[in-house]
Design a protein around this motif. Sequence first.
Motif, PDB file in Angstrom:
ATOM      1  N   ILE A 118       0.860  -1.180   0.000  1.00 55.06           N
ATOM      2  CA  ILE A 118       0.000   0.000   0.000  1.00 55.06           C
ATOM      3  C   ILE A 118       0.897   1.231   0.000  1.00 55.06           C
ATOM      4  O   ILE A 118       1.803   1.355   0.811  1.00 55.06           O
ATOM      5  N   ASP A 121       0.320   7.372  -1.026  1.00 54.94           N
ATOM      6  CA  ASP A 121      -0.781   8.177  -1.547  1.00 54.94           C
ATOM      7  C   ASP A 121      -2.099   7.407  -1.558  1.00 54.94           C
ATOM      8  O   ASP A 121      -3.016   7.743  -2.305  1.00 54.94           O
ATOM      9  N   GLU A 122      -2.205   6.374  -0.721  1.00 56.37           N
ATOM     10  CA  GLU A 122      -3.442   5.611  -0.594  1.00 56.37           C
ATOM     11  C   GLU A 122      -3.909   5.593   0.865  1.00 56.37           C
ATOM     12  O   GLU A 122      -4.011   4.535   1.492  1.00 56.37           O
ATOM     13  N   ARG A 125      -6.841   3.180   2.042  1.00 57.75           N
ATOM     14  CA  ARG A 125      -6.740   1.726   2.037  1.00 57.75           C
ATOM     15  C   ARG A 125      -6.124   1.240   3.344  1.00 57.75           C
ATOM     16  O   ARG A 125      -5.086   1.733   3.786  1.00 57.75           O
ATOM     17  N   ARG A 142       4.271   2.795   2.245  1.00 62.84           N
ATOM     18  CA  ARG A 142       3.627   3.893   2.961  1.00 62.84           C
ATOM     19  C   ARG A 142       4.565   4.474   4.005  1.00 62.84           C
ATOM     20  O   ARG A 142       4.663   5.696   4.169  1.00 62.84           O
ATOM     21  N   ASN A 147       4.983   7.096  -3.321  1.00 64.13           N
ATOM     22  CA  ASN A 147       3.687   7.202  -3.980  1.00 64.13           C
ATOM     23  C   ASN A 147       3.726   6.492  -5.341  1.00 64.13           C
ATOM     24  O   ASN A 147       4.696   5.800  -5.660  1.00 64.13           O
ATOM     25  N   LYS A 148       2.669   6.665  -6.130  1.00 62.57           N
ATOM     26  CA  LYS A 148       2.596   5.956  -7.408  1.00 62.57           C
ATOM     27  C   LYS A 148       3.752   6.327  -8.346  1.00 62.57           C
ATOM     28  O   LYS A 148       4.362   5.459  -8.971  1.00 62.57           O
ATOM     29  N   GLU A 264      -6.029   5.148 -14.339  1.00 58.00           N
ATOM     30  CA  GLU A 264      -5.664   5.462 -12.961  1.00 58.00           C
ATOM     31  C   GLU A 264      -5.190   6.896 -12.836  1.00 58.00           C
ATOM     32  O   GLU A 264      -5.570   7.616 -11.928  1.00 58.00           O
ATOM     33  N   ASP A 272     -14.240   1.510  -8.596  1.00 57.52           N
ATOM     34  CA  ASP A 272     -13.641   1.825  -7.301  1.00 57.52           C
ATOM     35  C   ASP A 272     -13.865   0.680  -6.319  1.00 57.52           C
ATOM     36  O   ASP A 272     -14.821  -0.055  -6.396  1.00 57.52           O
ATOM     37  N   LYS A 280      -2.786  -5.551  -6.167  1.00 57.79           N
ATOM     38  CA  LYS A 280      -1.609  -4.813  -5.735  1.00 57.79           C
ATOM     39  C   LYS A 280      -0.320  -5.512  -6.111  1.00 57.79           C
ATOM     40  O   LYS A 280       0.740  -4.966  -6.007  1.00 57.79           O
TER      41      LYS A 280
END
Length: 280
Positions: A118, A121-122, A125, A142, A147-148, A264, A272, A280
């Motif tokens: 994860i 930027d999530e 979740r 995290r 981030n992505k 995305e 969603d 993931k």
Amino acid sequence: MTKEIHVLGLSGGRDSAALAVWMRENRPDLDINYFFTDTGKELDEVYDYLGRLEGFLGKPITYLNPGRDFDFWLKEYGNFLPSPRTRWCTRKLKIHPFEQWLRPELVAGTRVHSYVAIRADEPERSGMIATHPNMSVHFPLREVGLNKAAVIGLLESSGLGLPAYYRWRSRSGCTFCFYQQKIEWVRLMREHPEAFEEAKSYEKTALEHGSPFTWTERESLEELSRPERVAQIEKDYEARVARLKARKPVNALRARLTDAHIDEAYGVDEADGSCLVCHK
């Protein structure tokens, strides 16, 4: 001393691959057991990417097979297709094999550390929750603020790049995952026509047995695959992307992505709440 083991689940997707790369580069002291829960209904590109990742990691990836496959469980559920409301595929083909794999270690008192991909930027979740007192769940991406964009950069710099299916699809998971967008069903029909036909056959059987669900909401694949409908789906998708592009700037890294990644990058995902275990 209490025995400890470290496990990291791979989906064949971007984030879990990036986590594996990050752990290899930053925590070489840990002997990590990498695993993949194999439904037998994955895209060929997923298996190809896992093979490349295995070479990069320098150690084998354990494939967890559920023993009883998708076809078995489909019959057990009265030929009702899985859906966002009844995700029996995730439970039976992903979560249960993982739990069965770890059960002997947990029963024996082993401390299990599970690493989940994860990103920073999530925030919405929560990830997989530890269901046993001997298990601890960690979120390294995290915790270190990746981030992505950082995840994509990490995969590019490692030489692995992104899985090939990102050229036309925005997420990993089973070939006929119900979280696909309609445009992705159209692309599946073109990229893997035999898989699309298999999905149609499952849907036809399900409908004959009274299933209230089709793979895509309010529309069968038979209807979706008609030429006039395909043209409309593509037109609607391009219009939606154009609107979002016009009002949302693209950063330099995202600009290098193919059209499939716009799903995305610009928030045009119609599905969603997707399955964390699978995607993931």
